[in-house]
Enzyme design. Structure first.
Site, PDB file in Angstrom:
ATOM      1  CE  LYS A  39     -24.217-102.052   1.111  1.00 13.07           C
ATOM      2  NZ  LYS A  39     -23.211-100.958   1.585  1.00 13.07           N
ATOM      3  CD  GLN A  42     -22.003 -99.032   4.338  1.00 10.18           C
ATOM      4  OE1 GLN A  42     -22.080-100.227   3.822  1.00 10.18           O
ATOM      5  NE2 GLN A  42     -22.717 -97.900   3.603  1.00 10.18           N
ATOM      6  CG  ASP A  64     -18.394-100.802  -2.403  1.00 11.45           C
ATOM      7  OD1 ASP A  64     -19.042-100.910  -2.743  1.00 11.45           O
ATOM      8  OD2 ASP A  64     -17.777-100.854  -1.499  1.00 11.45           O
TER       9      ASP A  64
END
Ligand code: GUN
Length: 285
Positions: free
Chosen positions: A52, A96, A119
């Protein structure tokens, strides 16, 4: 033989459009910024986070990594999220998952400011997706839709079967297919006649987390098959949920693992990050 959908190539195209848009934002004095939080030392999470960060750098997006030890307390993690919520140069926050045992992931997600929730996991963004009035699309399902469109698969009116009902993939996937006017069935571990239902699918999405779960006898000849699974085979090699070698012979198109859905997830995260930067700076999205 099925057409293999090249997720890397489609993702590269999305990333290039993100890079161009980022350049344009920078000319306006706006640099999109993403904070990535990783807690503990799960090796898979470490790889995802590295990828990422690398993708951000390539697209010209500013990124910060917060790597915390597994011993981090809930209060410390919540404090970090609050700090990032207030940080002006950070437009997107990604924590995460999975978090180490003992940490409350739901509380962490709910603490992220919805306008920075790239997200699209926050209940407010999940609700927006349900209604169809959203800013951020969940990265993996949005990537799947892009992959289907990249090979010209029409979704409208088609029978779409999603295997798996997770909050990250299965449920939002079903919703996005519905937005595209698909006729959607969600299957899960309690589903009866799984094989028969899957065989009705014009578009079959596997998000189970079990290698070779989808066998050729579950697939209608000519179906589009998208494999969201990331598993390891007997030799420790990455593989998806679909028995690729057999299903490839009857599907019209299929995604490989690796190189299918995975690269798209990161591309869509970058897209959400520039959307967040635009929203927070009053630029039209
Ligand atoms: N872990 C696996 N996939 C994801 C994702 O898309 N977002 C976050 N935050 N964690 C993940």
């Amino acid at each position: 033989m099925a057409q293999i959908i090249d997720g890397k190539a489609v993702a590269a195209k999305v990333r290039e459009t993100v890079r161009v848009e980022t350049e344009a934002l920078k000319e306006k004095g706006i640099t999109p910024g993403l904070a990535v939080v990783i807690v503990g030392d799960d090796p898979a999470s470490r790889t995802y986070v590295n990828n990422k960060k690398k993708a951000c750098a390539q697209a010209g997006i500013y990124s910060e990594e917060y790597a915390l030890p597994a011993s981090t307390t809930q209060a410390e993690l919540m404090e970090l999220v609050e700090k990032l919520n207030a940080k002006k140069d950070i437009n997107g926050i990604l924590v995460q998952s999975p978090l180490p045992e003992g940490l409350d992931e739901t509380a962490v997600v709910e603490a992220i400011a919805p306008e920075k929730d790239v997200d699209a996991f926050h209940p407010s963004n999940v609700g927006r997706i349900m209604i169809g009035n959203f800013h951020f699309l969940p990265c993996t399902p949005a990537g799947v839709i892009e992959l289907l469109k990249s090979v010209g698969v029409e979704i409208s009116g088609k029978n779409c079967v999603v295997i798996g009902r997770s909050n990250i993939v299965g449920k939002p996937m079903a919703m996005l297919l519905l937005h595209e006017n698909g006729t959607v069935t969600i299957c899960h571990s309690k589903t009866r006649n799984l094989k028969e239902i899957c065989r009705q699918a014009d578009i079959l999405i596997a998000a189970v987390g079990r290698r070779r779960f989808v066998t050729a006898d579950m697939v209608k000849p000519g179906a589009a098959v998208i494999d969201v699974g990331i598993n390891r085979d007997e030799n420790g090699k990455l593989c998806g949920d679909v028995d690729f070698a057999e299903v490839e012979k009857i599907a019209s198109c299929i995604t490989p693992v690796p190189g299918g859905v995975g690269p798209m997830t990161i591309a869509m995260l970058l897209r959400n990050t520039i959307t967040a930067a635009k929203l927070q700076n009053g630029v039209e999205t």
